[in-house]
Design a protein around this motif. Structure first.
Motif, PDB file in Angstrom:
ATOM      1  N   UNK A   4      70.370 -53.338 -57.600  1.00  0.00           N
ATOM      2  CA  UNK A   4      71.382 -52.285 -57.638  1.00  0.00           C
ATOM      3  C   UNK A   4      70.752 -50.928 -57.311  1.00  0.00           C
ATOM      4  N   UNK A   5      69.608 -50.653 -57.951  1.00  0.00           N
ATOM      5  CA  UNK A   5      68.904 -49.396 -57.707  1.00  0.00           C
ATOM      6  C   UNK A   5      68.496 -49.285 -56.247  1.00  0.00           C
ATOM      7  N   UNK A   6      68.001 -50.385 -55.668  1.00  0.00           N
ATOM      8  CA  UNK A   6      67.581 -50.388 -54.286  1.00  0.00           C
ATOM      9  C   UNK A   6      68.759 -50.106 -53.361  1.00  0.00           C
ATOM     10  N   UNK A   7      69.878 -50.724 -53.621  1.00  0.00           N
ATOM     11  CA  UNK A   7      71.064 -50.493 -52.792  1.00  0.00           C
ATOM     12  C   UNK A   7      71.542 -49.053 -52.926  1.00  0.00           C
ATOM     13  N   UNK A  13      69.971 -42.720 -48.790  1.00  0.00           N
ATOM     14  CA  UNK A  13      69.221 -42.400 -47.583  1.00  0.00           C
ATOM     15  C   UNK A  13      70.122 -42.415 -46.352  1.00  0.00           C
ATOM     16  N   UNK A  14      71.042 -43.383 -46.300  1.00  0.00           N
ATOM     17  CA  UNK A  14      71.972 -43.440 -45.177  1.00  0.00           C
ATOM     18  C   UNK A  14      72.887 -42.225 -45.169  1.00  0.00           C
ATOM     19  N   UNK A  15      73.331 -41.824 -46.354  1.00  0.00           N
ATOM     20  CA  UNK A  15      74.203 -40.652 -46.459  1.00  0.00           C
ATOM     21  C   UNK A  15      73.454 -39.397 -46.006  1.00  0.00           C
ATOM     22  N   UNK A  16      72.216 -39.285 -46.424  1.00  0.00           N
ATOM     23  CA  UNK A  16      71.409 -38.121 -46.031  1.00  0.00           C
ATOM     24  C   UNK A  16      71.209 -38.098 -44.520  1.00  0.00           C
ATOM     25  N   UNK A  17      70.938 -39.262 -43.934  1.00  0.00           N
ATOM     26  CA  UNK A  17      70.754 -39.350 -42.484  1.00  0.00           C
ATOM     27  C   UNK A  17      72.024 -38.941 -41.746  1.00  0.00           C
TER      28      UNK A  17
END
Length: 207
Positions: A4-7, A13-17
């Motif tokens: 869960x933490x990894x997801x 990270x995807x949102x930041x990108x």
């Protein structure tokens, strides 16, 4: 729990990108002044708090944009400079790659942004210099210092950077940008006329 933490981290990270991608397009197309955090948040969608949770200010977001652009433009060049010892062949490879990157559409757009808005927003000039020219200068000094004394390496790095930036500026004032053959011709002329006495003396002494 670890999954869960990894997801969650991956989504973050995807949102930041996505934010950096939208901001890059806005900064390069509209300029620094005309880009607003609110407009970026609207294009991103969702809560505006999401944007502010990643970047606390427009300057911080601009820094991330410059970091991302520089990473894309300089990764191959820096690898050559950091891992290679000085040679004429290595110098030509570095100068040619660097100049071609400087002449890319994104690098030119970023350069024009600095010229257009750097006077009103000196903070973006400081960010740009530290992340782009400053970073490449340090890598070039490291490369030249494998053959030359440090003071000479600093001078050579400065002269090289100035020559390439000057060529790019000259090219931007022309009706047509130079083609690859013209760029390579300039690089060969530059290296042929760059004074490298310490290197040439060493080479002649080894014959």
């Amino acid at each position: 729990m670890e999954i869960v933490t990894s997801k969650r981290e991956q989504n973050k990270l995807r949102r930041r990108a996505s934010i950096v991608e939208i901001a890059t397009r806005s900064f390069l197309e509209r300029g620094y002044a005309a880009t607003s955090m609110s407009a970026i948040a609207d294009e991103l969608g969702g809560s505006k708090a999401t944007l502010w949770s990643h970047f606390a200010s427009k300057e911080e977001l601009f820094t991330a944009v410059v970091d991302d652009l520089v990473a894309r433009l300089s990764i191959e060049i820096e690898e050559d400079l950091i891992h290679d010892s000085f040679s004429i062949e290595g110098l030509r490879r570095y100068v040619l790659r660097y100049l071609k990157k400087l002449m890319s559409d994104q690098a030119i757009a970023l350069f024009r942004l600095m010229i257009a808005e750097g006077g009103r927003f000196p903070e973006i000039v400081a960010v740009f210099h530290a992340r782009a020219p400053g970073k490449m200068h340090t890598a070039a000094v490291t490369f030249f210092s494998t053959c030359f004394k440090m003071d000479e390496a600093v001078k050579l790095a400065r002269l090289t950077s100035a020559a390439l930036a000057g060529y790019r500026s000259m090219a931007l004032t022309r009706p047509l940008m130079p083609d690859e053959a013209e760029i390579e011709g300039f690089v060969d002329d530059f290296i042929a006329h760059l004074r490298l006495p310490a290197y040439r003396d060493a080479q002649e002494g080894s014959l």
